[in-house]
Design a protein around this motif. Structure first.
Motif, mmCIF file in Angstrom:
data_model
loop_
_atom_site.group_PDB
_atom_site.id
_atom_site.type_symbol
_atom_site.label_atom_id
_atom_site.label_comp_id
_atom_site.label_asym_id
_atom_site.label_seq_id
_atom_site.Cartn_x
_atom_site.Cartn_y
_atom_site.Cartn_z
ATOM 1 N N VAL A 102 0.873 -1.185 0.000
ATOM 2 C CA VAL A 102 0.000 0.000 0.000
ATOM 3 C C VAL A 102 0.905 1.227 0.000
ATOM 4 C CG1 VAL A 102 -1.757 1.316 1.240
ATOM 5 C CG2 VAL A 102 -1.845 -1.194 1.212
ATOM 6 N N ARG A 103 0.847 2.014 -1.056
ATOM 7 C CA ARG A 103 1.746 3.166 -1.202
ATOM 8 C C ARG A 103 1.154 4.485 -0.747
ATOM 9 N NH1 ARG A 103 6.432 2.986 -3.827
ATOM 10 N NH2 ARG A 103 6.189 5.238 -3.954
ATOM 11 N N ALA A 104 -0.178 4.567 -0.700
ATOM 12 C CA ALA A 104 -0.786 5.831 -0.285
ATOM 13 C C ALA A 104 -2.259 5.651 0.043
ATOM 14 C CB ALA A 104 -0.637 6.873 -1.394
ATOM 15 N N VAL A 105 -2.712 6.419 1.028
ATOM 16 C CA VAL A 105 -4.141 6.477 1.325
ATOM 17 C C VAL A 105 -4.578 7.937 1.413
ATOM 18 C CG1 VAL A 105 -4.094 4.290 2.609
ATOM 19 C CG2 VAL A 105 -3.945 6.467 3.856
ATOM 20 N N GLU A 106 -5.855 8.141 1.136
ATOM 21 C CA GLU A 106 -6.453 9.473 1.279
ATOM 22 C C GLU A 106 -7.173 9.494 2.617
ATOM 23 O OE1 GLU A 106 -9.217 10.490 -1.918
ATOM 24 O OE2 GLU A 106 -10.510 11.459 -0.427
ATOM 25 N N PRO A 107 -6.842 10.442 3.495
ATOM 26 C CA PRO A 107 -7.454 10.474 4.826
ATOM 27 C C PRO A 107 -8.972 10.669 4.745
ATOM 28 C CG PRO A 107 -5.553 11.936 4.735
ATOM 29 C CD PRO A 107 -5.855 11.513 3.322
ATOM 30 N N LEU A 108 -9.695 9.813 5.479
ATOM 31 C CA LEU A 108 -11.154 9.955 5.561
ATOM 32 C C LEU A 108 -11.572 10.303 6.980
ATOM 33 C CD1 LEU A 108 -12.394 6.897 3.429
ATOM 34 C CD2 LEU A 108 -12.108 9.274 2.712
ATOM 35 N N GLN A 109 -10.786 9.820 7.939
ATOM 36 C CA GLN A 109 -11.053 10.082 9.362
ATOM 37 C C GLN A 109 -9.717 10.147 10.084
ATOM 38 O OE1 GLN A 109 -13.787 7.797 12.051
ATOM 39 N NE2 GLN A 109 -14.604 7.027 10.132
ATOM 40 N N GLY A 110 -9.635 10.995 11.102
ATOM 41 C CA GLY A 110 -8.420 11.052 11.922
ATOM 42 C C GLY A 110 -7.284 11.828 11.296
ATOM 43 N N PHE A 111 -7.618 12.800 10.474
ATOM 44 C CA PHE A 111 -6.577 13.605 9.826
ATOM 45 C C PHE A 111 -5.670 14.278 10.861
ATOM 46 C CE2 PHE A 111 -5.581 17.897 7.911
ATOM 47 C CZ PHE A 111 -4.492 17.453 7.181
ATOM 48 N N GLU A 112 -6.280 14.790 11.931
ATOM 49 C CA GLU A 112 -5.495 15.438 12.999
ATOM 50 C C GLU A 112 -4.465 14.485 13.587
ATOM 51 O OE1 GLU A 112 -6.166 18.712 14.461
ATOM 52 O OE2 GLU A 112 -7.205 18.930 12.529
ATOM 53 N N LEU A 113 -4.932 13.273 13.852
ATOM 54 C CA LEU A 113 -4.062 12.240 14.425
ATOM 55 C C LEU A 113 -2.915 11.915 13.478
ATOM 56 C CD1 LEU A 113 -3.390 10.103 16.522
ATOM 57 C CD2 LEU A 113 -5.217 8.667 15.572
ATOM 58 N N MET A 114 -3.229 11.860 12.197
ATOM 59 C CA MET A 114 -2.196 11.581 11.204
ATOM 60 C C MET A 114 -1.144 12.691 11.200
ATOM 61 S SD MET A 114 -4.366 10.077 7.977
ATOM 62 C CE MET A 114 -5.751 8.966 8.236
ATOM 63 N N LEU A 115 -1.598 13.926 11.247
ATOM 64 C CA LEU A 115 -0.668 15.058 11.281
ATOM 65 C C LEU A 115 0.240 14.957 12.496
ATOM 66 C CD1 LEU A 115 -2.881 18.173 10.418
ATOM 67 C CD2 LEU A 115 -1.068 17.185 9.020
ATOM 68 N N GLU A 116 -0.380 14.651 13.636
ATOM 69 C CA GLU A 116 0.359 14.544 14.889
ATOM 70 C C GLU A 116 1.429 13.461 14.798
ATOM 71 O OE1 GLU A 116 -0.847 13.309 19.397
ATOM 72 O OE2 GLU A 116 -2.310 14.511 18.275
ATOM 73 N N ARG A 117 1.030 12.316 14.286
ATOM 74 C CA ARG A 117 1.985 11.211 14.167
ATOM 75 C C ARG A 117 3.151 11.556 13.263
ATOM 76 N NH1 ARG A 117 -2.758 6.744 13.546
ATOM 77 N NH2 ARG A 117 -2.719 5.898 15.656
ATOM 78 N N ARG A 118 2.897 12.377 12.268
ATOM 79 C CA ARG A 118 3.960 12.739 11.337
ATOM 80 C C ARG A 118 4.719 13.983 11.773
ATOM 81 N NH1 ARG A 118 3.729 12.787 5.326
ATOM 82 N NH2 ARG A 118 5.894 13.080 5.912
ATOM 83 N N GLY A 119 4.225 14.648 12.816
ATOM 84 C CA GLY A 119 4.900 15.852 13.285
ATOM 85 C C GLY A 119 4.770 16.999 12.315
ATOM 86 N N LEU A 120 3.608 17.088 11.665
ATOM 87 C CA LEU A 120 3.368 18.149 10.684
ATOM 88 C C LEU A 120 2.355 19.140 11.232
ATOM 89 C CD1 LEU A 120 2.996 15.874 7.527
ATOM 90 C CD2 LEU A 120 5.017 17.182 8.208
ATOM 91 N N ASP A 121 2.345 20.343 10.669
ATOM 92 C CA ASP A 121 1.371 21.337 11.107
ATOM 93 C C ASP A 121 0.179 21.368 10.153
ATOM 94 O OD1 ASP A 121 1.728 23.258 8.955
ATOM 95 O OD2 ASP A 121 3.703 23.587 9.849
#
Length: 206
Positions: A102-121
DNA sequence: TGTCCGATTGGT
DNA sequence: CCAATCGGACAG
């Protein structure tokens, strides 16, 4: 309400079929931090012993790739380049080591959590947070602990989604497998045309 | 034990 | 274009 589940049989087919039909499916991860859901928009098939790009080429079998030889519908997670994780889904029958990356997914839920995990703003576009196999793993909270888990049910799982129409599916050679000689050219990467969450080379605009 | 290298990413 | 960074695979 219980979501629909995949059947084991869905994954017990050749990796190319599984890969193509996995586009549009949901990758779900429930943890104490919350839930994250992504729509699969880019995958690659690794076709077992005959595929020079596969970890199982020539029936290579080691502790690392052991789960590829196990039952379909399970996760094969590995560590690469000294820093990254990649998430793949075992296909075919027991004993036939094929898998879908799996090379990529489009966020449907938990976008905030994903940002946090990646350390992005928050300036980062949703389409960029889980784009690329290692970035997807970080955003979804996937690591070696998930190697071998059953993806039909459980906190990390796959759920069917609205399939991507065939006319919106494109194929191309796989990325990062130049070492595979002739197999490097096989069109075993599949992605949703025009979806900005897809990584790597894409057809120009329109 | 020693050497080579990667199913990547991000910065120059 | 290239460095980062280290576990895994394999030769000896």
């Amino acid at each position: 309400m219980a979501s629909k589940l995949f059947s084991r049989e869905f994954f017990a087919r050749d990796a190319v079929c599984v890969a193509r039909e996995l586009l549009g499916a949901r990758l779900v991860h429930e943890t104490q931090e919350g839930i994250a859901v992504g729509k699969i928009v880019e995958v690659e098939a690794y076709c077992g012993p005959r595929d020079r790009a596969a970890h199982s080429f020539g029936w290579r079998r080691t502790p690392r790739n052991e789960v590829m030889y196990g039952p379909p519908g399970h996760a094969y997670v590995y560590f690469v380049y000294g820093r990254h994780h990649c998430f793949t889904i075992v296909g075919a029958d027991v004993g036939m080591p094929e898998a879908v990356l799996v090379r990529a997914v489009e966020p449907l839920q938990g976008f905030e959590l994903m940002l946090e995990r990646r350390g992005l703003d928050h300036a980062v576009a949703p389409s960029a947070v889980a784009r690329g196999p290692a970035n997807m793993c970080r955003a979804m909270g996937i690591d070696l602990r998930h190697n071998g888990v059953d993806l039909l049910r459980g906190p990390l799982r796959l759920e069917p989604g609205p399939p991507v129409p065939a006319v919106r599916i494109a194929a191309s050679p796989r990325i990062g497998v130049a070492y595979a000689g002739p197999d490097a050219l096989r069109p075993w990467r599949f992605y949703e045309v025009g979806n900005p969450a897809v990584s790597g080379p894409r057809p120009r605009g329109r």
